[in-house]
Design a protein around this motif. Structure first.
Motif, PDB file in Angstrom:
ATOM      1  N   SER A 165     -49.311  -5.400 -16.418  1.00 57.02           N
ATOM      2  CA  SER A 165     -50.240  -5.145 -15.332  1.00 57.02           C
ATOM      3  C   SER A 165     -50.480  -6.354 -14.424  1.00 57.02           C
ATOM      4  CB  SER A 165     -51.578  -4.645 -15.896  1.00 57.02           C
ATOM      5  OG  SER A 165     -52.496  -4.390 -14.864  1.00 57.02           O
ATOM      6  N   PRO A 166     -50.653  -7.565 -14.963  1.00 53.92           N
ATOM      7  CA  PRO A 166     -50.854  -8.715 -14.069  1.00 53.92           C
ATOM      8  C   PRO A 166     -49.684  -8.950 -13.115  1.00 53.92           C
ATOM      9  CG  PRO A 166     -51.502  -9.270 -16.315  1.00 53.92           C
ATOM     10  CD  PRO A 166     -50.806  -7.944 -16.383  1.00 53.92           C
ATOM     11  N   LEU A 167     -48.469  -8.554 -13.542  1.00 53.14           N
ATOM     12  CA  LEU A 167     -47.312  -8.742 -12.671  1.00 53.14           C
ATOM     13  C   LEU A 167     -47.375  -7.831 -11.452  1.00 53.14           C
ATOM     14  CD1 LEU A 167     -44.475  -8.979 -15.373  1.00 53.14           C
ATOM     15  CD2 LEU A 167     -45.665 -10.850 -14.198  1.00 53.14           C
ATOM     16  N   THR A 168     -47.972  -6.649 -11.617  1.00 57.28           N
ATOM     17  CA  THR A 168     -48.071  -5.725 -10.485  1.00 57.28           C
ATOM     18  C   THR A 168     -48.982  -6.282  -9.399  1.00 57.28           C
ATOM     19  OG1 THR A 168     -49.948  -4.483 -11.411  1.00 57.28           O
ATOM     20  CG2 THR A 168     -47.737  -3.776 -12.050  1.00 57.28           C
ATOM     21  N   HIS A 169     -50.007  -7.021  -9.805  1.00 52.32           N
ATOM     22  CA  HIS A 169     -50.936  -7.591  -8.821  1.00 52.32           C
ATOM     23  C   HIS A 169     -50.237  -8.611  -7.926  1.00 52.32           C
ATOM     24  CE1 HIS A 169     -54.211  -6.630 -12.031  1.00 52.32           C
ATOM     25  NE2 HIS A 169     -53.849  -5.564 -11.342  1.00 52.32           N
ATOM     26  N   LYS A 170     -49.233  -9.284  -8.476  1.00 53.99           N
ATOM     27  CA  LYS A 170     -48.513 -10.295  -7.701  1.00 53.99           C
ATOM     28  C   LYS A 170     -47.612  -9.668  -6.633  1.00 53.99           C
ATOM     29  CE  LYS A 170     -48.459 -13.607 -11.537  1.00 53.99           C
ATOM     30  NZ  LYS A 170     -47.615 -14.439 -12.449  1.00 53.99           N
ATOM     31  N   LEU A 171     -47.320  -8.375  -6.800  1.00 54.13           N
ATOM     32  CA  LEU A 171     -46.437  -7.684  -5.847  1.00 54.13           C
ATOM     33  C   LEU A 171     -47.219  -6.983  -4.741  1.00 54.13           C
ATOM     34  CD1 LEU A 171     -43.905  -6.180  -8.409  1.00 54.13           C
ATOM     35  CD2 LEU A 171     -43.454  -8.026  -6.774  1.00 54.13           C
ATOM     36  N   LEU A 172     -48.523  -7.031  -4.811  1.00 56.49           N
ATOM     37  CA  LEU A 172     -49.358  -6.372  -3.810  1.00 56.49           C
ATOM     38  C   LEU A 172     -49.961  -7.394  -2.853  1.00 56.49           C
ATOM     39  CD1 LEU A 172     -51.192  -3.837  -6.161  1.00 56.49           C
ATOM     40  CD2 LEU A 172     -49.414  -3.308  -4.488  1.00 56.49           C
ATOM     41  N   PRO A 173     -50.055  -7.076  -1.574  1.00 59.21           N
ATOM     42  CA  PRO A 173     -49.568  -5.842  -0.937  1.00 59.21           C
ATOM     43  C   PRO A 173     -48.048  -5.859  -0.772  1.00 59.21           C
ATOM     44  CG  PRO A 173     -50.450  -7.329   0.707  1.00 59.21           C
ATOM     45  CD  PRO A 173     -50.722  -7.974  -0.617  1.00 59.21           C
ATOM     46  N   VAL A 174     -47.455  -4.678  -0.725  1.00 53.30           N
ATOM     47  CA  VAL A 174     -46.008  -4.538  -0.602  1.00 53.30           C
ATOM     48  C   VAL A 174     -45.591  -4.685   0.860  1.00 53.30           C
ATOM     49  CG1 VAL A 174     -44.096  -2.913  -0.813  1.00 53.30           C
ATOM     50  CG2 VAL A 174     -45.763  -3.115  -2.658  1.00 53.30           C
ATOM     51  N   HIS A 175     -44.607  -5.524   1.100  1.00 50.43           N
ATOM     52  CA  HIS A 175     -44.153  -5.783   2.467  1.00 50.43           C
ATOM     53  C   HIS A 175     -42.747  -5.259   2.751  1.00 50.43           C
ATOM     54  CE1 HIS A 175     -47.663  -8.265   3.218  1.00 50.43           C
ATOM     55  NE2 HIS A 175     -47.388  -9.000   2.147  1.00 50.43           N
ATOM     56  N   ASN A 176     -41.986  -4.934   1.709  1.00 52.64           N
ATOM     57  CA  ASN A 176     -40.615  -4.474   1.932  1.00 52.64           C
ATOM     58  C   ASN A 176     -40.170  -3.583   0.773  1.00 52.64           C
ATOM     59  OD1 ASN A 176     -39.346  -6.266  -0.213  1.00 52.64           O
ATOM     60  ND2 ASN A 176     -40.286  -7.820   1.116  1.00 52.64           N
ATOM     61  N   PRO A 177     -39.095  -2.798   0.963  1.00 56.13           N
ATOM     62  CA  PRO A 177     -38.627  -1.879  -0.080  1.00 56.13           C
ATOM     63  C   PRO A 177     -38.253  -2.567  -1.391  1.00 56.13           C
ATOM     64  CG  PRO A 177     -37.672  -1.279   2.026  1.00 56.13           C
ATOM     65  CD  PRO A 177     -38.368  -2.590   2.234  1.00 56.13           C
ATOM     66  N   LEU A 178     -37.711  -3.770  -1.328  1.00 52.51           N
ATOM     67  CA  LEU A 178     -37.342  -4.475  -2.557  1.00 52.51           C
ATOM     68  C   LEU A 178     -38.585  -4.766  -3.400  1.00 52.51           C
ATOM     69  CD1 LEU A 178     -35.040  -5.690  -4.177  1.00 52.51           C
ATOM     70  CD2 LEU A 178     -35.394  -7.847  -2.946  1.00 52.51           C
ATOM     71  N   GLN A 179     -39.644  -5.149  -2.740  1.00 51.52           N
ATOM     72  CA  GLN A 179     -40.904  -5.385  -3.422  1.00 51.52           C
ATOM     73  C   GLN A 179     -41.438  -4.084  -4.019  1.00 51.52           C
ATOM     74  OE1 GLN A 179     -43.419  -7.559  -0.764  1.00 51.52           O
ATOM     75  NE2 GLN A 179     -44.917  -8.102  -2.340  1.00 51.52           N
ATOM     76  N   ALA A 180     -41.288  -2.990  -3.273  1.00 51.50           N
ATOM     77  CA  ALA A 180     -41.730  -1.678  -3.751  1.00 51.50           C
ATOM     78  C   ALA A 180     -40.916  -1.243  -4.963  1.00 51.50           C
ATOM     79  CB  ALA A 180     -41.592  -0.645  -2.632  1.00 51.50           C
ATOM     80  N   LEU A 181     -39.622  -1.540  -4.963  1.00 50.66           N
ATOM     81  CA  LEU A 181     -38.756  -1.204  -6.097  1.00 50.66           C
ATOM     82  C   LEU A 181     -39.225  -1.927  -7.357  1.00 50.66           C
ATOM     83  CD1 LEU A 181     -36.101   0.172  -7.088  1.00 50.66           C
ATOM     84  CD2 LEU A 181     -34.931  -1.967  -6.508  1.00 50.66           C
ATOM     85  N   ALA A 182     -39.531  -3.209  -7.232  1.00 55.19           N
ATOM     86  CA  ALA A 182     -40.002  -3.983  -8.385  1.00 55.19           C
ATOM     87  C   ALA A 182     -41.346  -3.460  -8.877  1.00 55.19           C
ATOM     88  CB  ALA A 182     -40.114  -5.456  -8.006  1.00 55.19           C
ATOM     89  N   LEU A 183     -42.227  -3.114  -7.951  1.00 55.58           N
ATOM     90  CA  LEU A 183     -43.527  -2.571  -8.334  1.00 55.58           C
ATOM     91  C   LEU A 183     -43.371  -1.251  -9.069  1.00 55.58           C
ATOM     92  CD1 LEU A 183     -46.630  -2.748  -8.186  1.00 55.58           C
ATOM     93  CD2 LEU A 183     -46.501  -1.544  -5.994  1.00 55.58           C
ATOM     94  N   GLY A 184     -42.482  -0.383  -8.562  1.00 59.02           N
ATOM     95  CA  GLY A 184     -42.241   0.897  -9.222  1.00 59.02           C
ATOM     96  C   GLY A 184     -41.661   0.731 -10.613  1.00 59.02           C
ATOM     97  N   ALA A 185     -40.757  -0.253 -10.766  1.00 58.00           N
ATOM     98  CA  ALA A 185     -40.157  -0.507 -12.085  1.00 58.00           C
ATOM     99  C   ALA A 185     -41.219  -0.914 -13.101  1.00 58.00           C
ATOM    100  CB  ALA A 185     -39.090  -1.586 -11.962  1.00 58.00           C
ATOM    101  N   LEU A 186     -42.205  -1.675 -12.651  1.00 55.94           N
ATOM    102  CA  LEU A 186     -43.308  -2.055 -13.538  1.00 55.94           C
ATOM    103  C   LEU A 186     -44.249  -0.877 -13.769  1.00 55.94           C
ATOM    104  CD1 LEU A 186     -44.194  -5.593 -12.093  1.00 55.94           C
ATOM    105  CD2 LEU A 186     -43.127  -5.099 -14.301  1.00 55.94           C
ATOM    106  N   TRP A 187     -44.506  -0.120 -12.714  1.00 60.22           N
ATOM    107  CA  TRP A 187     -45.447   0.992 -12.810  1.00 60.22           C
ATOM    108  C   TRP A 187     -44.934   2.088 -13.749  1.00 60.22           C
ATOM    109  CZ3 TRP A 187     -49.877  -0.243 -10.436  1.00 60.22           C
ATOM    110  CH2 TRP A 187     -50.899   0.704 -10.453  1.00 60.22           C
ATOM    111  N   GLY A 188     -43.631   2.159 -13.937  1.00 60.08           N
ATOM    112  CA  GLY A 188     -43.065   3.154 -14.841  1.00 60.08           C
ATOM    113  C   GLY A 188     -43.484   2.963 -16.289  1.00 60.08           C
ATOM    114  N   TRP A 189     -44.022   1.792 -16.611  1.00 62.02           N
ATOM    115  CA  TRP A 189     -44.475   1.511 -17.977  1.00 62.02           C
ATOM    116  C   TRP A 189     -45.957   1.815 -18.167  1.00 62.02           C
ATOM    117  CZ3 TRP A 189     -41.179  -0.253 -21.877  1.00 62.02           C
ATOM    118  CH2 TRP A 189     -39.887  -0.561 -21.457  1.00 62.02           C
ATOM    119  N   LEU A 190     -46.607   2.322 -17.128  1.00 64.96           N
ATOM    120  CA  LEU A 190     -48.010   2.695 -17.236  1.00 64.96           C
ATOM    121  C   LEU A 190     -48.173   3.771 -18.311  1.00 64.96           C
ATOM    122  CD1 LEU A 190     -50.901   2.511 -15.828  1.00 64.96           C
ATOM    123  CD2 LEU A 190     -50.183   4.547 -14.561  1.00 64.96           C
ATOM    124  N   PRO A 191     -49.107   3.597 -19.274  1.00 60.59           N
ATOM    125  CA  PRO A 191     -49.302   4.608 -20.322  1.00 60.59           C
ATOM    126  C   PRO A 191     -49.591   5.978 -19.719  1.00 60.59           C
ATOM    127  CG  PRO A 191     -50.484   2.603 -20.882  1.00 60.59           C
ATOM    128  CD  PRO A 191     -49.992   2.425 -19.472  1.00 60.59           C
TER     129      PRO A 191
END
Length: 255
Positions: free
Chosen positions: A125-151
């Motif tokens: 979860s702390p890693l997702t905070h570092k990716l916000l706000p999202v400025h480009n698709p690559l950043q969004a891809l990384a955020l989504g990859a982390l978000w997929g582990w949300l319980p």
């Protein structure tokens, strides 16, 4: 045979669609916020679409990765324990039933299952905070990859099915198609969050989706083996030996 069972890809896609309401509750907020954080101007729709596709692509990719890891563990355990297939089928069926009860708002016991993934999410979860706000698709891809582990109970319910797949690639593909089923509502949330939430939260839609998941869960349960009837002398095959894709006729026709 009771063991000749695993979730077909169209059925996994259907479960993703039926679980859209739960997906919106878990991931809809972040999907909508990605759009709202973008400055409106020339090329807004293109940037919005690429960002939403990248985010959801990362999310679905994580689902497939988790399924592959689960399948590796289950096939390894099945090679040592012949009854593993029976255990996995029972678990998958119960999780789908719990998810259906939650979707229909009759019982929220699936929340206790979701807590199992809390330790992993606490690290990510702390890693997702570092990716916000999202400025480009690559950043969004990384955020989504982390978000997929949300319980998520819906993800865990489908992972129970993925663990029944005969191979690791088929397990990953099961979750991939499940993720594709969640994609329409997630994309629509990014474009029209309020309208989609109103539609998906409709009482009849929730009840219908919940009942369908419960039916799927009951069909999954190896009731014959559990009750000790109908040829109970035959041992349940290991997960690695399960073959022959067969979805229920109802779901096959819907898919």
């Amino acid at each position: 045979m009771a063991g000749e069972l695993y979730l077909s890809y169209p059925s996994a896609f259907l479960i993703g669609i039926l679980g859209s309401t739960h997906c919106l509750a878990m991931c809809g907020g972040i999907s909508a916020s990605l759009s709202m954080a973008m400055p409106v101007g020339q090329g807004f729709r293109l940037r919005q679409t690429l960002t939403l596709l990248a985010f959801n692509g990362g999310r679905i990719g994580s689902y497939a990765l988790i399924a592959a890891l689960v399948a590796l563990l289950s096939t390894s355990a099945a090679s040592q324990w012949a009854s593993m297939g029976l255990v996995l089928r029972t678990l998958a069926g119960l999780l789908l039933i719990f998810m259906g009860l939650s979707m229909a708002q009759w019982w929220q016991g699936i929340r206790y299952v979701e807590k199992l993934g809390a330790p992993v999410w606490k690290k990510l979860s702390p890693l997702t905070h570092k990716l916000l706000p999202v400025h480009n698709p690559l950043q969004a891809l990384a955020l989504g990859a982390l978000w997929g582990w949300l319980p998520c109970g819906l993800v865990y319910s489908t992972l129970g099915w993925a663990a029944l797949q005969p191979t690791v690639p088929s397990a990953a593909l099961t979750m991939f198609f499940f993720g594709l089923g969640t994609l329409p509502s997630m994309l629509a949330t990014g474009y029209a969050a309020r309208w989609v939430r109103g539609l998906q939260s409709h009482r009849l839609f929730r009840k219908f989706s919940g009942v369908m998941l419960i039916v799927f869960g009951v069909w999954t349960l190896p009731l014959t083996a559990l009750l000790g009837t109908g040829g109970g002398h035959q041992p349940e095959p290991a997960a690695s030996q399960i073959q022959d894709v067969k979805a229920p006729e109802l779901f096959r026709s819907l898919a």
